[in-house]
Design a protein around this motif. Sequence first.
Motif: not given
Length: 385
Positions: A327, A373-374, A359, A371, A380-381, A330, A377, A282, A351, A355
Amino acid sequence: MHLQAKRLSKLALSPVLMLLSMLGTAAWAEEAQRWQTNLTPGVTELGAKIYDLHMTVFWICVWIGVVVFGLMFYSILTHRKSLGAKPADFHESTSVEIAWTVVPFIILIVIAFPATKTLLEVYDTDDADLDVMITGYQWKWKYEYIDPNGDNVSFFSNLRTGKTEIYNEDAKGQHYLLEVDEPMVLPVNKKVRFLVTANDVIHAWWVPALAVKRDAIPGFINETWTKATQTGIYRGQCAELCGKDHGYMPIVVNVVEEAEYKNWLNEKKSQAAEIKALMSKNFSLDEQMAAGKEVYDKSCAACHGANGEGGVGKAIAKSPIATGALATHLDVGVNGVPGTAMQAFGGQINDVEMAAVITYQRNAFGNNMGDVVQPIDVYNFKQGK
């Protein structure tokens, strides 16, 4: 007569131009001189064979031209009206017709044997020591070294020439528009098979010194190969008109000793392992902003402006995408926008970089969304989670 001569000269040159295009072994080979008109043997055995074939066919054509034009000029000079020559009264000669049919046929057969042998070698990609997938993007190349154990290494190669040189603000360097940030690295004296394709439009991967030129077509994989016999740096370019920045898509191949190649490959694998480890970390907002700016300047600023003001692409500052739902942002970054100049960057940057740049875009240029973004994230998207 002048117009007819120009047409004949174009017809005479067209086979030569076609041969140059097919063989692709001239121009910017490292040992070639700028503006030289002949091919170069390059640094591969196949390139030398192509060069020998070219010169053989060239001298055959020269002698044909000497004989044909010699007979023509002889006839014109010795049978002209001013010497009292009278035109012959005949319609055809079976012997002459047989001669001008059989002689060209024999010449073509003589040329066909070495040409066919060389072409068979050009397309013989069997028994390669190494496989490299080459994917053309507007306007960069992606190289993926295929490992039988699945431990692949991939990276993008981008133009390194600065904008100040391109816009004549600074003096142009020695390798203007022919330098990249990440060159392809190959071991010397090893047969390398290239699998060539494209992500968006038609490109062509062309390195004259390595005797390689193959079209990169979306949805198709074309094969070619090389086996360099000398170490060195060899340069080429995209040889297909792929868009407005077509001239900004160079290729650099660094051929090194096998030990140096293995060290380079191990270093690349270590970098991939480090990126994989970062997936679970993170990052703070400050860390993502610093890393995101680097990615933005490298991959986004050319279209969206150094200050997010827009240009070829839409503005990032106060953008409804950058200030809207995460979302949606992304989705644009990962998948692009079909039918526009906005490419899908999900396969172009990893990735961790995605991220960071998302950000940065959501917090720079006055957007201030807060925001962070990690990497997980983004992962997972992509997985639809």
